[in-house]
Design a protein around this motif. Structure first.
Motif: not given
Length: 293
Positions: A35-49
């Motif tokens: 899956l190609a997906v932008d994971l920047y916010q996940a990496s800085v928030t540590d949020s599953l959402g």
């Protein structure tokens, strides 16, 4: 840089295949999903959402492979990709590989696999109508576009009234440009547009003649194509004020593939300055910002 999530070597037992014994006895299948997906916010928030639930993806793959049988693993792979893209708006593209570790090929000790990739594309369409209730035809066409599989309308220009082009005497047109997000390949999208025209009683008896609805595929991502059936981008974009004026409203800085100029630049270069006027302003009211009561 594109971030990716990979689920690899997922093993299931299913009943897919073109041979009767495959449907009756079943066999092992291996699935790999990227899956190609932008994971920047996940990496800085540590949020599953802010990422993709891997367990949910696994469940979708399992339900399809262990579900009703298909003759082709190409179909299985395509259904998995479509299901994931429908479920997760964050995923920009999905690659699925389905492998038969023990294919029913005489003398074969290897494996067979099929890999498909589906991606979201922003396309722009020109809509026009000059028969009967012109606004109604535009509205119905928008609804049918929004209802297409793996497709949604994301931007709408205002509606413009324009003088007809060509030698045929006819009523003025209502024109607009819409942006859609779709997973459908360009050729399949063209077929769907023609099906909508057919449903809305579009007739092609007179070239440049009146029509209930006209749907033109103007731009499909960055793709360039020139076949007997489809040209991308649309070859008349730079010469049509009734396309450029509404197009400029929703994507002025979009650079047209192959032309190398933005919509705004093309509009400024066009000699034709008159004949296109706002008929109904997109003010954000109603589903598409145009047809609110």
């Amino acid at each position: 840089m594109t971030d990716r999530i990979r689920l690899e070597q997922m093993n299931f037992y299913g009943y897919h295949g073109a041979l009767p014994e495959e449907n009756r006895l079943g066999q092992r299948f291996t699935a790999d999903v990227t899956l190609a997906v932008d994971l920047y916010q996940a990496s800085v928030t540590d949020s599953l959402g802010q990422t993709i639930n891997y367990a949910a993806v696994y469940k979708m793959v399992r339900e399809i492979i262990e579900g009703p049988p298909c003759a082709l693993i190409e179909t299985v792979a395509g259904r998995i990709a479509d299901r994931i893209l429908s479920a997760f708006a964050r995923v920009s593209s999905c690659r699925v590989r389905i492998t038969k570790p023990d294919p029913p090929i005489p003398g074969s000790t290897g494996q067979v696999s099929v890999e498909v990739e589906r991606q979201r594309v922003i396309a722009y369409l020109g809509l026009g109508s000059n028969i009967e209730d012109r606004k109604s035809y535009l509205n119905r066409a928008l609804g049918m576009l929004d209802a297409l599989r793996l497709t949604r309308v994301v931007r709408c220009s205002s509606i413009y009234e324009t003088a007809p082009v060509g030698p045929v005497r006819q009523s003025d047109f209502l024109n607009m440009v819409v942006g859609i997000e779709t997973v459908l390949p360009a050729e399949v999208l063209l077929e769907e547009l023609q099906n909508i025209e057919k449903t809305l009683k579009r007739k092609r008896e007179i070239h440049w003649g009146p029509r209930t609805i006209d749907l033109d595929l103007l731009v499909y991502g960055n793709r360039q194509l020139n076949t007997e059936r489809l040209s991308l981008p649309h070859p008349e974009i730079s010469r049509r004020a009734f396309v450029l004026v509404p197009f400029m409203e929703i994507a002025p800085h979009l650079v047209i593939p192959g032309i190398g100029r933005s919509v705004l630049e093309l509009r400024q270069m066009l000699n034709e300055k008159e004949g296109v006027s706002v008929w109904k302003k997109n003010n954000g009211e109603g589903k598409y910002g145009l047809f609110g009561s």
